[in-house]
Design an enzyme around this catalytic site. Structure first.
Site, PDB file in Angstrom:
ATOM      1  CD  GLN A 159     -16.015 -12.765  14.570  1.00 25.29           C
ATOM      2  OE1 GLN A 159     -15.024 -12.061  14.377  1.00 25.29           O
ATOM      3  NE2 GLN A 159     -16.377 -13.144  15.785  1.00 25.29           N
ATOM      4  CB  CYS A 174     -11.050  -9.394  19.273  1.00 26.27           C
ATOM      5  SG  CYS A 174     -12.060  -8.310  20.270  1.00 26.27           S
ATOM      6  CB  CYS A 230      -3.131   4.352   6.298  1.00 27.54           C
ATOM      7  SG  CYS A 230      -4.755   3.657   6.630  1.00 27.54           S
ATOM      8  CB  CYS A 273      -0.879  -0.018   1.240  1.00 26.14           C
ATOM      9  SG  CYS A 273      -1.916   1.427   1.386  1.00 26.14           S
ATOM     10  CB  CYS A 295      -2.035  -2.074   7.469  1.00 27.05           C
ATOM     11  SG  CYS A 295      -3.357  -2.760   6.476  1.00 27.05           S
ATOM     12  CE1 TYR A 312     -19.977  -9.220  26.613  1.00 29.54           C
ATOM     13  CE2 TYR A 312     -19.472 -11.496  27.182  1.00 29.54           C
ATOM     14  CZ  TYR A 312     -19.542 -10.164  27.535  1.00 29.54           C
ATOM     15  OH  TYR A 312     -19.186  -9.782  28.807  1.00 29.54           O
TER      16      TYR A 312
HETATM   17  N1  SAH Z   1     -20.210 -13.982  18.869  1.00 29.08           N
HETATM   18  C1  SAH Z   1     -20.581 -13.025  17.850  1.00 29.08           C
HETATM   19  C2  SAH Z   1     -20.371 -11.575  18.233  1.00 29.08           C
HETATM   20  C3  SAH Z   1     -19.035 -11.226  18.848  1.00 29.08           C
HETATM   21  S1  SAH Z   1     -18.674  -9.494  18.919  1.00 29.08           S
HETATM   22  C4  SAH Z   1     -19.927 -13.360  16.524  1.00 29.08           C
HETATM   23  O1  SAH Z   1     -19.013 -14.179  16.463  1.00 29.08           O
HETATM   24  O2  SAH Z   1     -20.337 -12.802  15.511  1.00 29.08           O
HETATM   25  C5  SAH Z   1     -19.203  -9.035  20.493  1.00 29.08           C
HETATM   26  C6  SAH Z   1     -20.680  -8.797  20.600  1.00 29.08           C
HETATM   27  O3  SAH Z   1     -20.970  -8.434  21.954  1.00 29.08           O
HETATM   28  C7  SAH Z   1     -21.243  -7.675  19.736  1.00 29.08           C
HETATM   29  O4  SAH Z   1     -22.327  -8.166  19.006  1.00 29.08           O
HETATM   30  C8  SAH Z   1     -21.709  -6.610  20.769  1.00 29.08           C
HETATM   31  O5  SAH Z   1     -22.860  -5.925  20.340  1.00 29.08           O
HETATM   32  C9  SAH Z   1     -21.997  -7.454  21.976  1.00 29.08           C
HETATM   33  N2  SAH Z   1     -21.914  -6.818  23.297  1.00 29.08           N
HETATM   34  C10 SAH Z   1     -21.131  -5.786  23.680  1.00 29.08           C
HETATM   35  N3  SAH Z   1     -21.275  -5.574  25.007  1.00 29.08           N
HETATM   36  C11 SAH Z   1     -22.154  -6.497  25.465  1.00 29.08           C
HETATM   37  C12 SAH Z   1     -22.694  -6.795  26.764  1.00 29.08           C
HETATM   38  N4  SAH Z   1     -22.342  -6.094  27.831  1.00 29.08           N
HETATM   39  N5  SAH Z   1     -23.560  -7.823  26.869  1.00 29.08           N
HETATM   40  C13 SAH Z   1     -23.920  -8.545  25.775  1.00 29.08           C
HETATM   41  N6  SAH Z   1     -23.446  -8.301  24.538  1.00 29.08           N
HETATM   42  C14 SAH Z   1     -22.578  -7.293  24.382  1.00 29.08           C
END
Ligand code: SAH
Length: 446
Positions: free
Chosen positions: A278, A403, A78, A72, A81, A307
């Site tokens: 994702q 993450c 930037c 890039c 990355c 989550y």
């Molecule tokens: N497991 C899913 C999402 C992971 S990302 C996947 O693999 O696609 C994390 C997620 O947690 C997001 O959707 C976000 O909106 C949610 N989140 C953030 N804080 C939260 C909380 N306090 N309680 C429940 N969900 C939450």
């Protein structure tokens, strides 16, 4: 005392968490973006704090054999990355070591951490791009600041939707749509977001606007759809708040559906503009399969998916569980999750909208328990109230998807101090060319 603007020739001794080279100038720790371990470099101090400083790389005097020419043109400016100057194998080693060192520091010992699972082609993997728009330009933010860096193409984005974002912006400029100014809070268009289902080719385009009105929306939408007929959804998201949060709460559908669909390992998922999905679909399959393998469900288990986003993990593991209970904070994502269970004919899953740290303690008090818990929190990790309930509940297994190694290490420390042992740790490279690291960890009750 080292001063700003002083120049030095240094040996790069180590690498920092964000891919910066680290040198010592008479014992004074200095971080240098773009320099690699093993290199000799000429640097100029940008900022000299009391205990450590930051320097600009002026010249690589002796390059490392791990160096790669960045693809890039705007790499050095930037903020997206930060590892393109490093061969991909080296990026992977760096990330594996980062997980190893971070866990070791927090736990006091080093659990067995597998080598990271990387990509065969570590470019153009992202299915979602979020471009800030400001002062008549579209681009990405420079590292740590909000000055906009324009670029023809981004090498980690899906090629088609990268181009779409810029073409869509041009159309808005033809109709003289004003662009946002962070300082004054004026101007309409703030962000252009593209998302593509790479296995369905369905595209969503989102305009984030600083107000409800959107002059010429009809003509703008028509022109864009003419150019990109695989667009399935165009959404206007209204965000009138100052600050760094990209999306507001209100969405209006300007064209097509208010969602797109993607396909992953034989399942179909509906995704709305406000829902998390994702960003690296090839590696998502690896990530979910690893998590499922770690859980080793038998069909008898009550499972929590905390989550849960749009219910992807719940639906992915449901065929091996008695039932799955998913919790997620974003209402639109929970709507998607319920619909996703329906379209995939998965009946043993149940979703509830709320904070994991509120819903789970409450449900546990009412007698609800899990044998296996998946947690996949955002970067800040799990809330203490949730961890306390997990400690009391003592599920047989916890599969932690993270993450952010720093908060992962913190939460693993708590769980291993409270009845669990770490059985497996598998980093997965979801974000090549950047220093972000994803990991899956299996914890078992001792
Ligand atoms: N497991 C899913 C999402 C992971 S990302 C996947 O693999 O696609 C994390 C997620 O947690 C997001 O959707 C976000 O909106 C949610 N989140 C953030 N804080 C939260 C909380 N306090 N309680 C429940 N969900 C939450």
């Amino acid at each position: 005392m080292i001063q700003k603007n002083e120049e030095f020739e240094v040996d790069i001794l180590d690498m920092g968490f964000e891919g910066e080279g680290i040198a010592k100038i008479n014992g004074y720790t200095t971080f240098i973006k773009g320099a690699l371990k093993g290199e000799k470099a000429r640097i100029k101090m940008l900022k000299a704090n009391k205990d450590y400083g930051f320097a600009k790389l002026l010249e690589v005097v002796e390059p490392s054999e791990k160096r790669e020419t960045p693809r890039c043109e705007v790499f050095s400016r930037c903020g997206g990355c930060n590892l393109q100057h490093m061969k991909y194998e080296e990026q992977m080693t760096l990330k594996t070591n980062l997980v190893r060192n971070t866990l070791k520091k927090s736990l006091g010992y080093e659990p067995l951490v597998e080598d990271i699972i990387g990509m065969v082609i570590p470019y153009n993997y992202r299915n979602k791009a979020q471009y800030p728009v400001s002062n008549g330009k579209i681009g990405f933010y420079a590292g740590r600041t909000h000055s906009l860096i324009e670029n023809e193409r981004c090498y980690i984005q899906n090629t088609l939707t990268d181009r779409l974002a810029k073409d869509a912006f041009k159309v808005t400029q033809k109709y003289e749509i004003s662009t946002y100014n962070e300082k004054t809070g004026e101007g309409l268009l703030r962000h252009i977001i593209t998302r593509v289902g790479v296995n369905t080719n369905e595209i969503m385009l989102t305009f984030v606007t600083n107000g409800e009105e959107f002059p010429h929306a009809k003509e703008i939408v028509e022109e864009i759809v003419d150019m990109y007929p695989t667009i399935k959804s165009i959404v206007q998201n209204v965000n009138k708040e100052n600050g760094n949060v990209i999306l507001g709460k209100v969405c209006k559908t300007l064209y097509g559906n208010d969602y797109i669909e993607d396909e992953l390992e034989g399942y179909r998922f509906k995704i709305s503009a406000l829902s998390f999905y994702q960003v690296n679909p090839l590696q998502t399959a690896v990530l979910y399969n690893t998590a499922k393998e770690f859980a080793a469900l038998t069909g008898e288990e009550n499972v929590f998916d905390l989550y849960c986003g749009i219910g992807t993990i719940s639906i992915f593991v449901a065929d091996q569980a008695k039932n799955v209970f998913g919790v997620e904070i974003v209402p639109e994502a929970i709507e998607n999750a319920k619909e996703n269970a329906r379209i995939n004919n998965v009946e043993n899953v149940d979703f509830i909208c709320g904070k994991a740290e509120e819903v789970i303690p409450e449900k546990y008090k009412e007698g609800k328990k899990a044998d296996v818990v998946f947690v996949d929190p955002p970067r800040k990790g799990c809330d203490m109230k949730l961890l306390e309930t997990l400690k009391e509940m003592q599920a047989k297994k916890i599969v932690y998807i993270s993450c952010n190694p720093a908060t992962l290490a913190r939460d693993l420390k708590y769980l291993t101090d409270n009845g669990y042992e770490i059985k497996r740790v598998q980093p997965v490279d979801m974000f090549p060319q950047t220093s972000h690291v994803e990991s899956v960890v299996l914890l078992e009750k001792i």
